[in-house]
Write a protein that holds these residues in place. Structure first.
Motif, PDB file in Angstrom:
ATOM      1  N   GLU A 141       0.661  -1.059  -0.132  1.00 55.42           N
ATOM      2  CA  GLU A 141       0.196  -0.204   0.066  1.00 55.42           C
ATOM      3  C   GLU A 141       0.534   1.111  -0.106  1.00 55.42           C
ATOM      4  N   ARG A 142       0.407   2.510  -0.492  1.00 57.18           N
ATOM      5  CA  ARG A 142       1.073   3.549  -0.268  1.00 57.18           C
ATOM      6  C   ARG A 142       1.237   3.871   0.417  1.00 57.18           C
ATOM      7  N   ASP A 143       2.549   5.287   0.860  1.00 62.04           N
ATOM      8  CA  ASP A 143       3.320   5.503   2.107  1.00 62.04           C
ATOM      9  C   ASP A 143       3.649   3.671   3.659  1.00 62.04           C
ATOM     10  N   MET A 144       3.608   2.759   2.709  1.00 62.55           N
ATOM     11  CA  MET A 144       4.254   1.935   3.212  1.00 62.55           C
ATOM     12  C   MET A 144       5.835   2.563   4.162  1.00 62.55           C
ATOM     13  N   PRO A 145       6.233   2.198   5.408  1.00 67.19           N
ATOM     14  CA  PRO A 145       7.817   2.354   5.282  1.00 67.19           C
ATOM     15  C   PRO A 145       8.475   1.123   4.732  1.00 67.19           C
ATOM     16  N   LEU A 176       5.895   5.089  -2.827  1.00 67.98           N
ATOM     17  CA  LEU A 176       4.973   6.003  -3.694  1.00 67.98           C
ATOM     18  C   LEU A 176       4.347   5.772  -4.322  1.00 67.98           C
ATOM     19  N   GLU A 177       4.081   4.765  -4.869  1.00 70.00           N
ATOM     20  CA  GLU A 177       3.205   5.083  -6.175  1.00 70.00           C
ATOM     21  C   GLU A 177       2.962   2.913  -5.571  1.00 70.00           C
ATOM     22  N   ASP A 191       4.202  12.845   2.948  1.00 69.34           N
ATOM     23  CA  ASP A 191       3.230  13.782   1.271  1.00 69.34           C
ATOM     24  C   ASP A 191       4.762  13.881   0.350  1.00 69.34           C
ATOM     25  N   ALA A 192       4.855  13.889  -0.669  1.00 70.85           N
ATOM     26  CA  ALA A 192       5.779  13.831  -1.195  1.00 70.85           C
ATOM     27  C   ALA A 192       5.599  15.369  -1.718  1.00 70.85           C
ATOM     28  N   ILE A 213       7.134   1.598  -6.486  1.00 69.47           N
ATOM     29  CA  ILE A 213       7.388   2.325  -6.877  1.00 69.47           C
ATOM     30  C   ILE A 213       7.960   2.601  -4.887  1.00 69.47           C
ATOM     31  N   LEU A 214       9.453   2.772  -4.923  1.00 70.67           N
ATOM     32  CA  LEU A 214       9.698   4.029  -3.403  1.00 70.67           C
ATOM     33  C   LEU A 214      10.086   5.158  -3.614  1.00 70.67           C
TER      34      LEU A 214
END
Length: 298
Positions: A145-149, A161-162, A294-295, A169-170
């Motif tokens: 999932e998005r924002d997983m460390p 990130l995506e 948030d980028a 993509i990290l």
């Protein structure tokens, strides 16, 4: 004396000599013995070059056949050695991968978090990259999932990130769009760690002038945003400088993870009360505050 008479005289003389020698040979046998010895010598003299040619040709052919067979065996040995080298490289690579995976299985996630492994399949770093990112082989179908460390045994590498179906993509710490709230491990001074591009030091912002922070101090995640669990090692302070025109210290740090040498990472996911992993929403506030991940936004 005319010419016919001369020929007749020579013929008669020759016949006389022949008959005399024939008669003498019948009585003594010397000419037969002489012809036997000289005949053998002449035969040996005539046959010796032929034997030399035969032996040379036979030896050349045998050496040629031997060399052809030797070359064939040499080619087979060369191919066998090349195959063994490839097999050795594959086995060594598998052994190293197994050793890395075994070490990663020893990772102890923070309380309330679980982890899964992901293999890095692409890098995008340096001046040519719009973002400092890596691609891993885990996508939404695998639970990413998005924002997983994304972490390693050394510390935080970035976050998701995506996500695609089978890849994600990290966003790396070094990217200027990466912002992590951190604390000094020893002095507990807070700040916001920001990337400045691959190969450039990280910048720790908003550290008060009177805050205590030392070079060499480890920065850990504060856990304020809810994206990163609290206490994960992130970076090491390399430079602290005071300024007379700023309200904050100028602090630089270096990542603890050399992402260029990584082949696998661990993706962390928060567990819910019923034991199921909690999905972090796009704002990164799956149970915590938003804003850290948030980028492009501090």
């Amino acid at each position: 004396m005319t010419r016919p008479k001369k020929i007749a005289a020579v013929f008669v003389a020759g016949l006389f000599v022949y008959l005399s020698m024939y008669t003498w040979n019948l009585r003594t046998g010397h000419l037969d013995a002489l012809s036997s010895y000289t005949g053998l010598d002449i035969s040996g003299f005539l046959l010796r070059p032929g034997l030399w040619v035969k032996e040379s040709v036979t030896g050349f052919w045998e050496r040629y056949v031997y060399l052809v067979d030797l070359k064939r065996k040499n080619d087979e040995l060369v191919a066998s050695v090349a195959g063994l080298k490839r097999e050795n490289l594959l086995l060594r690579d598998k052994a190293e991968a197994s050793e890395r995976l075994e070490r990663m299985l020893g990772f102890r996630p923070p309380e309330g978090w679980d982890f899964s492994g992901a293999r890095i399949i692409a890098h995008r770093m340096g001046p040519a990259g719009v973002l400092d990112t890596m691609t891993v082989d885990q996508g939404s179908l695998d639970g990413a999932e998005r924002d997983m460390p994304a972490v390693t045994l050394d510390g935080v590498a970035g976050r998701v990130l995506e996500t695609g179906a089978k890849t994600s993509i990290l966003l790396l710490l070094t990217d200027p769009n990466s912002h992590i709230a951190v604390l000094g491990e020893s002095n507990r001074s807070p700040g916001m760690l920001t990337g400045q591009g691959y190969g450039q030091p990280l910048k720790l912002r908003f550290v008060n002038l009177n805050a205590s922070i030392d070079p060499g101090e480890i920065l850990v995640s504060s856990g304020l945003s809810g994206i990163y669990p609290k206490g994960l090692p992130v970076a090491r302070v390399t430079k602290v400088q005071r300024s007379d025109i700023s309200l904050f210290l100028s602090v630089e740090a270096e990542p603890l993870v050399d992402v260029s040498k990584q082949e696998e990472v661990l993706l962390l996911e928060r567990r819910t009360d019923d034991g199921e992993p909690e999905l972090v929403n796009e704002n990164g506030n799956g149970g915590g505050e938003s804003g850290e991940g948030d980028a492009g936004a501090e």
